[in-house]
Motif scaffolding. Structure first.
Motif, PDB file in Angstrom:
ATOM      1  N   CYS A 103       0.841  -1.198   0.000  1.00 43.80           N
ATOM      2  CA  CYS A 103       0.000   0.000   0.000  1.00 43.80           C
ATOM      3  C   CYS A 103       0.873   1.244   0.000  1.00 43.80           C
ATOM      4  CB  CYS A 103      -0.900   0.032   1.229  1.00 43.80           C
ATOM      5  SG  CYS A 103      -2.140  -1.235   1.218  1.00 43.80           S
ATOM      6  N   ALA A 104       1.906   1.222   0.862  1.00 41.81           N
ATOM      7  CA  ALA A 104       2.774   2.392   0.978  1.00 41.81           C
ATOM      8  C   ALA A 104       3.456   2.663  -0.359  1.00 41.81           C
ATOM      9  CB  ALA A 104       3.810   2.168   2.071  1.00 41.81           C
ATOM     10  N   ALA A 105       3.875   1.589  -1.037  1.00 40.21           N
ATOM     11  CA  ALA A 105       4.531   1.771  -2.336  1.00 40.21           C
ATOM     12  C   ALA A 105       3.566   2.434  -3.312  1.00 40.21           C
ATOM     13  CB  ALA A 105       4.985   0.420  -2.873  1.00 40.21           C
ATOM     14  N   ALA A 106       2.303   1.942  -3.314  1.00 43.45           N
ATOM     15  CA  ALA A 106       1.313   2.504  -4.231  1.00 43.45           C
ATOM     16  C   ALA A 106       1.045   3.964  -3.912  1.00 43.45           C
ATOM     17  CB  ALA A 106       0.031   1.686  -4.157  1.00 43.45           C
ATOM     18  N   ILE A 107       0.930   4.281  -2.605  1.00 41.14           N
ATOM     19  CA  ILE A 107       0.642   5.663  -2.221  1.00 41.14           C
ATOM     20  C   ILE A 107       1.847   6.551  -2.528  1.00 41.14           C
ATOM     21  CG2 ILE A 107       0.122   7.178  -0.271  1.00 41.14           C
ATOM     22  CD1 ILE A 107      -1.321   4.707   0.952  1.00 41.14           C
ATOM     23  N   GLY A 108       3.033   6.022  -2.199  1.00 39.05           N
ATOM     24  CA  GLY A 108       4.253   6.812  -2.348  1.00 39.05           C
ATOM     25  C   GLY A 108       4.548   7.165  -3.800  1.00 39.05           C
ATOM     26  N   THR A 109       4.258   6.254  -4.712  1.00 41.74           N
ATOM     27  CA  THR A 109       4.555   6.534  -6.119  1.00 41.74           C
ATOM     28  C   THR A 109       3.413   7.276  -6.805  1.00 41.74           C
ATOM     29  OG1 THR A 109       3.676   4.363  -6.684  1.00 41.74           O
ATOM     30  CG2 THR A 109       6.064   4.518  -6.410  1.00 41.74           C
TER      31      THR A 109
END
Lengths: 292, 545
Positions: free
Chosen positions: A234-240
């Motif tokens: 999730c963090a990767a999706a939000i971060g990018t």
């Protein structure tokens, strides 16, 4: 068989902080919607039809939060109607609705967590950080209700002694001040006994350890790892920027690709995890009892 | 082998000319159960605190205390903390944490024991004491007896070699106190634990102890086997009054030979030595009935809407100018009755009348002005000044209603339990109430103080005051009450003069009444039993062997 609330407090804390963190940093409507839905379902699974007042309160709060934004903010390009010379826009309405979904969702999670995170679990968590901190917390948890009870006793005994001469406000205030002073004296004098009792049982002779009432089992480890992995996704999706939704000036999804879908699926799995565990245990019980 | 070897111990508090302890020498052997008694202020607590390094007060010490042949000061911190266990008087204030399991673990955590060892010791102690049912409870929700048992268990989890207890049962009701002493006795028998206990509730403790120590004015007056010590005590009525009833009866009748200790031995002593041709004393004239001071008419009360009824049709009437004792076990509704009478708790239905007027008609605090006053169970809630003198001046009492000059310049919290009760009573009397309500006044009082307190109450009665007492203490009720009532399940189930009331009970009655049951009729107090024995005279022939 352990329900979600029986898991190790560390697992619970990691899970809860992850969900709360994602909910606060992501305004993607699918994510907020999933969060609210899963939070309500989990609360209902745990509490059945009890706590009706909580639901009512959250519903009212939801309406207020959803209505305030379109009335205050007039950004956005699509005007729905004009109220008191102020345009009410579609974008501001949806933004308000989304915020309300997010906030009420997080509040539902908090409500479930306050039910699950009993003082014992909090002590376990603080004890993992520092045994001294945990002891201070435990003592305060004991003192607050003790004070409340003693102050009521003092109030009654001073009343029955004829402390309050008249039924007037000034006399009542003076009486309350006296009661407070009695309470402080009592607390200080009796604190000495507690200190003696602590010292005679070896408090302060060296490092303290922490008695642990919860075990960290393989399931706890697995679930913690799973939680961290899903949160990472999730963090990767939000971060990018794969899960970014723009409300102003017009509604738009900035990016939509496989990472967005993966992020949403991961979040769905994360928020539904407690409900799944809870239901699975219920089903297993039913199965086991049906065979008896 | 001696656990404690104490030689010529002297101690005085700083800025206090009189020494608190003088020349105390004592050897405490392994596995011994020793009971230390003495009047309030005789130095019992100070002495016990000299044996626990962490609690030793500041002051001038001379002489030596050795633990297993080593001076106390030479022990390392861990041994000093764990090998010598100490339990104090107040159950509530000794508890440190919020949960029962955490309290048990507290001492072990301080010793930095490994997790497995802690789990094993806690599991062991919980099983031995049978506290599994409340292992997960909040400490605040336990009863007084459970709290004190928890304190004991928490100390024992540290595996001490010797256990020191400072009046551990003073704040407990008689049933919990007897249970606590039984537990100690069992510990001593089961594990060979060495126990030294200061105590003023001696009815249960003396028969089970190996050694009785008597202190007076900071000196160790007597030290030895209980029966021998009791025989030597017959010259000291102020110390004797705390002893078991059977022993007091034997001393009162100047019995020579082995002193009986328990009710069973007391009965045998009576049967073997005395006739019972005269079975009862002439009944005292019953006082004419006077107007009612306090009346309960079918009162029902519950605290919460959905909760259980605490008072279930409570009905009784107290006459003006009498001392009325309400007895009963925990949770029978005694204290609630008193609180309802003082208008601190509203009944759901029924009527309470004070001096003929319904409670509701007392408006604007007029109930508490020259009419009714209540002394709560926890008298510390009454005090707020620095000295007793200021306490009394505050409520306008220029001179105390009874002799208490020696207490006037002390801080209320420095008084003993009984003295606090007397100071609080003096404060209550300043409002000049006609009806006094007392909740457990004898809690924490030693026997001599109880007699003094009973005298004070009789004087108040002579002044025309009405006194209602709620108590567990059957012995006290027997000596001071005009009428006693039994409270059970929220109702009054029996009322009568102490003679009728206690003679009718088989179990819930005074020790003297249990000793004389079936031998004399209606002998409830020691004086009555002794008088009957004297009237009947001794048996001429010695019993056949």
């Amino acid at each position: 068989m352990r329900t979600f609330s029986d898991l190790n407090p560390i697992t619970l804390a990691v899970w809860f902080l992850s969900v709360a963190g994602i909910c606060m940093f992501c305004n993607f409507p699918v994510v907020t919607g999933l969060s609210l839905m899963a939070a309500v379902v989990f609360f209902l699974v745990r509490n059945k039809t009890a706590h009706r007042k909580t639901h009512l309160f959250f519903a009212v709060l939801f309406l207020v939060l959803a209505l305030v934004n379109p009335l205050m903010s007039h950004n956005g390009v699509t005007v729905l109607f004009v109220l008191n010379h102020n345009p009410v826009t579609l974008e501001a309405t949806l933004y308000g609705l989304n915020s309300a979904v997010m906030i009420v969702g997080v509040l539902y999670w908090f409500r479930s967590m306050t039910q699950i995170m009993t003082s014992e679990k909090l002590l376990y968590l603080t004890g993992a950080l520092s045994p001294k901190l945990s002891l201070v917390l435990s003592m305060s948890l004991r003192f607050v209700p003790l004070f409340a009870r003693q102050s009521e006793k003092i109030g009654q005994s001073q009343k029955a002694l004829g402390l309050y001469k008249e039924d007037n406000a000034l006399d009542t205030i003076r009486g309350k001040l006296r009661e407070f002073s009695v309470l402080i004296t009592w607390a200080l004098e009796n604190g000495i006994i507690t200190a003696d009792s602590m010292e005679s049982r070896g408090y302060g002779i060296g490092r303290r350890s922490q008695f642990r009432t919860f075990r960290f089992t393989r399931i706890d480890a697995l679930l913690t790892l799973l939680t961290l992995a899903l949160t990472g996704l999730c963090a990767a999706a939000i971060g990018t920027g794969a899960l970014t939704f723009g409300f102003y000036p017009a509604l738009c999804i900035e990016r939509w690709d496989s990472l967005s879908i993966a992020g949403i699926l991961a979040f769905a799995a994360l928020v539904l995890l407690p409900t799944i565990i809870e239901l699975e245990v219920n089903l297993r019980w039913r199965f086991l009892t049906s065979r008896i | 082998m001696a656990v404690f070897d104490i030689a010529h111990l002297n101690f005085s508090y700083p800025e206090c000319p009189a020494p608190a302890l003088q020349d105390i020498s004592l050897q405490l052997k392994q596995g011994e159960f020793a009971v230390l008694c003495g009047a309030t202020g005789s130095g019992k607590s100070t002495f016990l605190r000299m044996l626990k390094r962490e609690l030793t007060p500041l002051g001038d010490i001379s002489g030596e205390v050795q633990f297993h042949g080593k001076p106390l000061s030479a022990l390392d911190d861990r041994t000093a903390a764990s090998a010598i266990g100490f339990v104090m008087q107040k159950p509530e204030q000794q508890i440190v944490t919020d949960k029962v399991w955490h309290e048990l673990a507290f001492g072990l955590e301080n010793l930095h024991l490994p997790q497995r060892e802690m789990q094993r010791r806690i599991a062991e102690i919980v099983s031995y004491f049978g506290i599994g049912d409340w292992y997960h409870r909040e400490t605040a929700d336990l009863s007084g007896g459970q709290k004190q048992l928890l304190n004991l268990a928490a100390v024992l989890a540290m595996q001490p070699e010797v256990l020191i207890l400072d009046e551990p049962t003073a704040q407990l009701d008689p049933i919990a106190a007897a249970e606590f002493i039984t537990t100690l006795h069992r510990l001593c028998e089961d594990t060979g634990l060495t126990i030294l206990m200061a105590e003023h509730r001696l009815e249960e403790a003396v028969p089970v102890c190996d050694r009785l120590l008597v202190m007076e004015h900071g000196r160790l007056l007597l030290n030895g086997e209980p029966r021998k010590v009791l025989a030597a005590l017959s010259e000291k009525p102020e110390l004797l009054c705390a002893m078991p009833a059977a022993a007091r009866l034997a001393c009162e009748l100047s019995h020579e030979g082995d002193c009986p200790l328990t009710v069973r031995e007391g009965r045998r002593f009576l049967h073997e030595n005395f006739n019972n041709s005269v079975r009862s004393l002439p009944l005292p004239e019953t006082a004419p009935t006077s107007a009612a001071a306090l009346q309960f008419k079918d009162v029902w009360l519950r605290y919460e809407k959905q909760g259980a009824d605490i008072l279930r049709g409570m009905a009784f009437s107290v006459q003006t100018g009498e001392i009325f004792c309400i007895l009963g076990s925990n949770g029978s509704g005694k204290s609630t009755t008193l609180r309802a009478a003082a208008a601190l708790q509203k009944p759901c239905s029924g009527e309470i009348r004070v001096f003929g007027k319904p409670l509701k008609t007392y408006k604007n605090q007029s109930l508490y002005r020259e009419c009714l006053a209540m002394l709560p169970q926890d008298v510390q809630t009454v005090f707020l000044r620095n000295t007793v003198r200021e306490e009394l001046q505050e409520c306008g009492a220029s001179d105390p209603p009874f002799p208490m000059e020696h207490l006037l310049d002390l801080h209320p919290y420095d008084l003993s339990g009984g003295e606090q009760q007397i100071a609080a009573l003096a404060k209550v009397l300043a409002a000049n109430p006609r009806l006094l309500l007392l909740d457990e006044p004898t809690k924490g009082m030693d026997a001599a103080m109880k007699l003094q307190f009973a005298d004070i109450l009789r004087n108040l009665k002579a002044d025309g005051k009405t006194v209602v007492i709620v108590t567990h203490d059957v012995e006290f009720a027997a000596i001071c009450a005009d009428r006693c009532a039994m409270c059970f399940d929220g109702q009054i189930t029996a009322v009568g003069t102490p003679g009728e009331f206690f003679a009718g009970n088989n179990f819930y009655t005074t020790a003297v009444s249990r000793i004389t049951r079936g031998f004399f009729d209606g002998a409830v107090t020691l004086e009555q039993a002794a008088a009957l024995c004297r009237t009947n005279g001794r048996k001429e022939a010695a019993p056949c062997l």
